[in-house]
Design an enzyme around this catalytic site. Sequence first.
Site, PDB file in Angstrom:
ATOM      1  N   VAL A   1       0.826  -1.208   0.000  1.00 43.68           N
ATOM      2  CA  VAL A   1       0.000   0.000   0.000  1.00 43.68           C
ATOM      3  C   VAL A   1       0.865   1.264   0.000  1.00 43.68           C
ATOM      4  O   VAL A   1       0.559   2.240  -0.680  1.00 43.68           O
ATOM      5  CB  VAL A   1      -0.961  -0.008   1.211  1.00 43.68           C
ATOM      6  CG1 VAL A   1      -1.709   1.312   1.333  1.00 43.68           C
ATOM      7  CG2 VAL A   1      -1.945  -1.164   1.085  1.00 43.68           C
ATOM      8  N   GLU A   2       1.945   1.240   0.755  1.00 41.39           N
ATOM      9  CA  GLU A   2       2.780   2.436   0.886  1.00 41.39           C
ATOM     10  C   GLU A   2       3.502   2.790  -0.410  1.00 41.39           C
ATOM     11  O   GLU A   2       3.547   3.950  -0.807  1.00 41.39           O
ATOM     12  CB  GLU A   2       3.807   2.235   2.007  1.00 41.39           C
ATOM     13  CG  GLU A   2       3.234   2.231   3.413  1.00 41.39           C
ATOM     14  CD  GLU A   2       2.876   3.630   3.895  1.00 41.39           C
ATOM     15  OE1 GLU A   2       3.087   4.602   3.150  1.00 41.39           O
ATOM     16  OE2 GLU A   2       2.383   3.740   5.035  1.00 41.39           O
ATOM     17  N   SER A   3       4.112   1.799  -1.042  1.00 40.90           N
ATOM     18  CA  SER A   3       5.000   2.117  -2.167  1.00 40.90           C
ATOM     19  C   SER A   3       4.808   1.241  -3.392  1.00 40.90           C
ATOM     20  O   SER A   3       5.486   1.451  -4.404  1.00 40.90           O
ATOM     21  CB  SER A   3       6.458   1.993  -1.722  1.00 40.90           C
ATOM     22  OG  SER A   3       6.793   0.626  -1.483  1.00 40.90           O
TER      23      SER A   3
END
Length: 322
Positions: A223-225
């Site tokens: 989700v972050e990167s």
Amino acid sequence: MTLGVSGVLSRISELQDQLGLNPAPAAATSGTKFASALADATRTGSALSGTVGPNGDDVVAAAKKYLGTPYVFGSTDPAKGLDCSALVQRAYQDLGVELPRTSGQQARAGRPVASMAEAKPGDILAFNSPVDHVAIYLGDNRMIAAPKPGDQVKIQNVYEKPVAIRRVLDTVPAAAVQDMSALRPAGLRSSGGLSGVPYAELFEAAGARHGVSPKLLAAVAKVESGYNPQAVSKAGAQGLMQLMPGTARGLGVDDAFDPAQAVNGAAKLLSKHLREFKSVPLALAAYNAGGGAVHKYDGIPPFSETQAYVPKVQKALAALGG
């Protein structure tokens, strides 16, 4: 000096805290309570005695993954290059065992081995006085090392007598390497349900080290990167786990673009939030918005980004079977 009952209980509690295990019962002078605490500690050790830890051959296999990596003084990022002590540190780190950074410090790690005749694969060989070079022994008078600028990680003969030989693995407590079969280098093990996921080995190693689900770490990275170690957000968050520079420094992460450092730092942070909030959604909210915001609103903060972030990670976690 002989420890009293309370002293022994205190030591049991201290060791279990250090190893991330359930805390020992509170210290007491009662013989019954002492016996119970000692039994708990003994059961813990027994449960771990059957786990498969890494061995010297695993260290050698981990180090060989970096063959051909250019020598770059001061670098710990294999994508850029490694120096001699970074190679040694990374090989052990890939197995979930933390070593100090410099060759001089590594020459004091573990326990001494008396001579080359007693050296085993995986031992650390240290050279010169003061120590300025280290390598990993392969056996048969061969070693793997990052020798010097202009060279690369390669296998060499042991060209001179080491000033120190150190054995690390049999000094690592069994509880500190729980289920180390999940931390062995790629090709020596299955990836524990993260098959095909980028950086699976890093998620598994950091998860074991900090007591966090590797699948949760993988979901956060997704989700972050999108598993991009070079990602930078509009707010300035960096790397695979999107750590803000100040947060990264507080976690001991020198380079948030280094996947190994980033994943380890994120695992450390998530472990803290999980202990504090005792809830995965709240820990995720704290990872996104900060623990202070979660405390302030006594739940997931009413920020649109955080409100969307938590279910996204939970969905990614479910897709991984978490």
